[in-house]
Design an enzyme around this catalytic site. Structure first.
Site, short mmCIF file in Angstrom:
data_model
loop_
_atom_site.label_atom_id
_atom_site.label_comp_id
_atom_site.label_asym_id
_atom_site.label_seq_id
_atom_site.Cartn_x
_atom_site.Cartn_y
_atom_site.Cartn_z
N HIS A 1 43.17 43.37 34.55
CA HIS A 1 43.72 44.71 34.84
C HIS A 1 45.20 44.71 35.20
CE1 HIS A 1 42.89 43.44 39.00
NE2 HIS A 1 43.81 44.33 39.35
C1 UD1 Z 1 45.55 49.06 41.58
C2 UD1 Z 1 46.59 48.27 42.36
C3 UD1 Z 1 46.39 46.78 42.08
C4 UD1 Z 1 44.97 46.34 42.34
C5 UD1 Z 1 43.99 47.24 41.57
C6 UD1 Z 1 42.60 46.90 42.00
C7 UD1 Z 1 48.79 49.30 42.74
C8 UD1 Z 1 50.19 49.36 42.28
N1 UD1 Z 1 47.95 48.60 41.96
O1 UD1 Z 1 45.82 48.87 40.20
O2 UD1 Z 1 47.24 46.03 42.95
O3 UD1 Z 1 44.81 45.01 41.90
O4 UD1 Z 1 44.24 48.61 41.91
O5 UD1 Z 1 41.65 47.32 41.07
O6 UD1 Z 1 48.46 49.85 43.75
N2 UD1 Z 1 41.79 54.87 36.88
C9 UD1 Z 1 40.65 55.56 36.58
N3 UD1 Z 1 39.73 55.72 37.61
C10 UD1 Z 1 39.91 55.23 38.86
C11 UD1 Z 1 41.10 54.55 39.13
C12 UD1 Z 1 42.03 54.38 38.13
O7 UD1 Z 1 40.42 56.02 35.48
O8 UD1 Z 1 39.03 55.41 39.72
C13 UD1 Z 1 42.76 54.64 35.76
C14 UD1 Z 1 43.80 55.72 35.63
O9 UD1 Z 1 44.05 55.87 34.28
C15 UD1 Z 1 45.01 55.10 36.30
C16 UD1 Z 1 44.85 53.62 36.01
O10 UD1 Z 1 43.45 53.41 36.01
O11 UD1 Z 1 46.21 55.60 35.80
C17 UD1 Z 1 45.52 52.73 37.02
O12 UD1 Z 1 45.08 53.03 38.34
P1 UD1 Z 1 46.02 52.68 39.61
O13 UD1 Z 1 45.27 52.90 40.85
O14 UD1 Z 1 47.33 53.35 39.48
O15 UD1 Z 1 46.33 51.14 39.44
P2 UD1 Z 1 45.36 49.93 39.12
O16 UD1 Z 1 45.74 49.39 37.81
O17 UD1 Z 1 43.96 50.36 39.36
N1 UDP Z 2 34.93 43.51 41.57
C1 UDP Z 2 33.76 44.27 41.51
N2 UDP Z 2 33.38 44.76 40.29
C2 UDP Z 2 34.07 44.52 39.14
C3 UDP Z 2 35.27 43.76 39.22
C4 UDP Z 2 35.68 43.28 40.46
O1 UDP Z 2 33.10 44.48 42.53
O2 UDP Z 2 33.66 45.01 38.08
C5 UDP Z 2 35.35 43.00 42.88
C6 UDP Z 2 35.62 41.51 42.91
O3 UDP Z 2 34.42 40.80 43.11
C7 UDP Z 2 36.60 41.41 44.06
C8 UDP Z 2 37.40 42.67 43.96
O4 UDP Z 2 36.61 43.59 43.19
O5 UDP Z 2 35.91 41.40 45.30
C9 UDP Z 2 38.70 42.42 43.28
O6 UDP Z 2 39.31 43.62 42.96
P1 UDP Z 2 40.32 43.79 41.74
O7 UDP Z 2 40.15 42.68 40.78
O8 UDP Z 2 40.15 45.17 41.26
O9 UDP Z 2 41.74 43.76 42.46
P2 UDP Z 2 42.71 42.58 42.99
O10 UDP Z 2 41.93 41.65 43.80
O11 UDP Z 2 43.34 41.95 41.78
O12 UDP Z 2 43.74 43.33 43.75
#
Ligand code: UD1
Ligand code: UDP
Length: 356
Positions: A203
């Site tokens: 991601h």
């Molecule tokens: C965010 C965090 C990242 C973290 C990740 C965990 C920042 C800058 N990034 O990234 O550090 O590792 O969360 O998963 O804070 N979206 C949906 N549904 C949701 C959430 C998001 O459809 O419930 C989609 C939207 O299109 C959105 C995109 O995902 O624009 C990105 O979501 P966003 O929360 O901005 O950043 P992440 O890539 O999720």
């Molecule tokens: N995770 C989850 N379901 C998924 C993918 C990840 O529960 O489909 C959990 C994973 O086990 C870990 C956490 O989400 O505990 C990590 O989050 P993510 O990878 O979104 O973010 P990051 O750690 O890179 O910020």
């Protein structure tokens, strides 16, 4: 004592569960969900599975550009803090919700406590790296998961209020591992055999936002010669769909919706190898003793690489394939993320420091 805890994204729900459980034994916690993640499978499922109390506030900020998202959070969090007037604000990890919470509190002269302080990838192109550095530099209490993290802070001149407490994700895993083993039916549901499949999560913008890189990653996975289970983050789904890659997915890749924590733990625990660009998943792979192939050029979890259980391969097709075929750690992983008691340590230190 009263604290306001701020969460908003998937990994923060997992991190807050053990701290919240300990803290609420003696103190009052107001839980604020910024609404950064909002799909059921990215948010609510974790509250249900981990028995996290329902948020007192859901700010409903949702998705947006970095500036708009962080700015909207900043204003909304400020309103909550003015109303609640807490003794401290607790933030987790490195997302935009983390930075907004820390900044809003610091400007109101409310002590900021940062869980997972001191992590550095030394890559300022990662949005998380900017969030980490800025959050640490406006925090009063910095709870480090590893010695490396504490050293990173010292090298930036941050030595006051630094506590090495271990990793709260280790607490979460210890608490839930047996429950996952008992309850999860994910292997049967997907139709994979223990030890005979790979798990992948992707991601990071550096991978998802590059058609070339994500194509190379999928190309390598398509040649892996075994089933690959791919719970797809919504950000990644959006890009894969835009590139037209969802309909061209190699047959051995099982694209599924994001999993709840218990299914994810169970799926990872029985995988042959894990491929990921996630921070949390790298750590969990290590704690579960599953070899991890990291689809990045750098990591903030350097201990996992030094121990020989994680290899950084970036997004090159050949390097990924080579690691899938032959990356086999030889040494046993040693414990480096604490003893599963980080949550109680944090609660203890918080109550002592804030009362003083
Ligand atoms: C965010 C965090 C990242 C973290 C990740 C965990 C920042 C800058 N990034 O990234 O550090 O590792 O969360 O998963 O804070 N979206 C949906 N549904 C949701 C959430 C998001 O459809 O419930 C989609 C939207 O299109 C959105 C995109 O995902 O624009 C990105 O979501 P966003 O929360 O901005 O950043 P992440 O890539 O999720
Ligand atoms: N995770 C989850 N379901 C998924 C993918 C990840 O529960 O489909 C959990 C994973 O086990 C870990 C956490 O989400 O505990 C990590 O989050 P993510 O990878 O979104 O973010 P990051 O750690 O890179 O910020």
């Amino acid at each position: 004592m009263k604290i306001v805890s701020i969460v908003g994204a998937r990994p923060q729900f997992i991190k807050c569960a053990p701290v919240s459980r300990e803290f609420r034994k003696e103190h009052e916690e107001i839980l604020v969900h910024t609404g950064q993640h909002y799909d059921h499978g990215m948010s609510e499922v974790f509250f249900e599975e981990l028995a996290i109390p329902k948020p007192d506030y859901n700010l409903g900020i949702g998705s947006g550009t970095h500036g708009r998202q962080t700015g909207a959070m900043l204003g909304a969090i400020e309103d909550v803090l003015e109303k609640e007037n807490p003794d401290a604000v607790l933030v987790y990890g490195d997302t935009n919700s983390t930075l907004a919470g820390a900044l809003a509190a610091a400007k109101l002269h409310i002590p900021v406590a940062h869980v997972e302080a001191g992590l550095r990838s030394f890559d300022r192109r990662m949005p998380e790296e900017v969030n980490r550095v800025l959050t640490d530099h406006c925090s009063d209490m910095l709870f480090c998961p590893t010695e490396t993290a504490a050293r990173n802070l010292a090298s930036e001149g941050v030595t006051e209020g630094v506590f090495l407490v271990g990793d709260v994700m280790c607490d979460a895993m210890e608490y839930n591992r047996a429950v996952a083993e008992e309850r999860s039916r994910i292997l049967e549901d997907i139709g994979v055999e223990p030890g005979n499949y790979l798990v992948v999560t992707v991601h990071r913008p550096s991978n998802t936002d590059s058609r070339e890189k994500i194509t190379a990653i999928l190309g390598a996975l398509g040649e892996a010669g075994r089933p690959v289970v791919f719970p797809v983050h919504p950000r990644t789904r959006k890009y894969l769909s835009g590139y037209g890659l969802l309909v061209e997915m190699p047959e051995n890749i099982r694209v599924i919706e994001p999993l709840g924590y218990l299914d994810m733990l169970h799926l990872m625990a029985h995988a042959e190898k894990i491929l990921t660009d996630s921070g949390g998943v790298q750590k969990e792979a290590y704690m579960l003793g599953v070899p991890c192939i990291t689809l990045r050029e750098n990591t903030e979890w350097v201990e996992t690489v030094e121990a020989g259980w994680n290899v950084l391969v970036g997004a090159g097709r050949e390097k990924i394939l080579e690691a899938i075929r032959s990356f086999t750690p030889e040494r046993r992983p040693k414990s480096c993320f604490g003893n599963g008691k980080a949550g109680s340590e944090i609660a203890r230190i918080l109550s002592r420091r804030v009362r003083d």
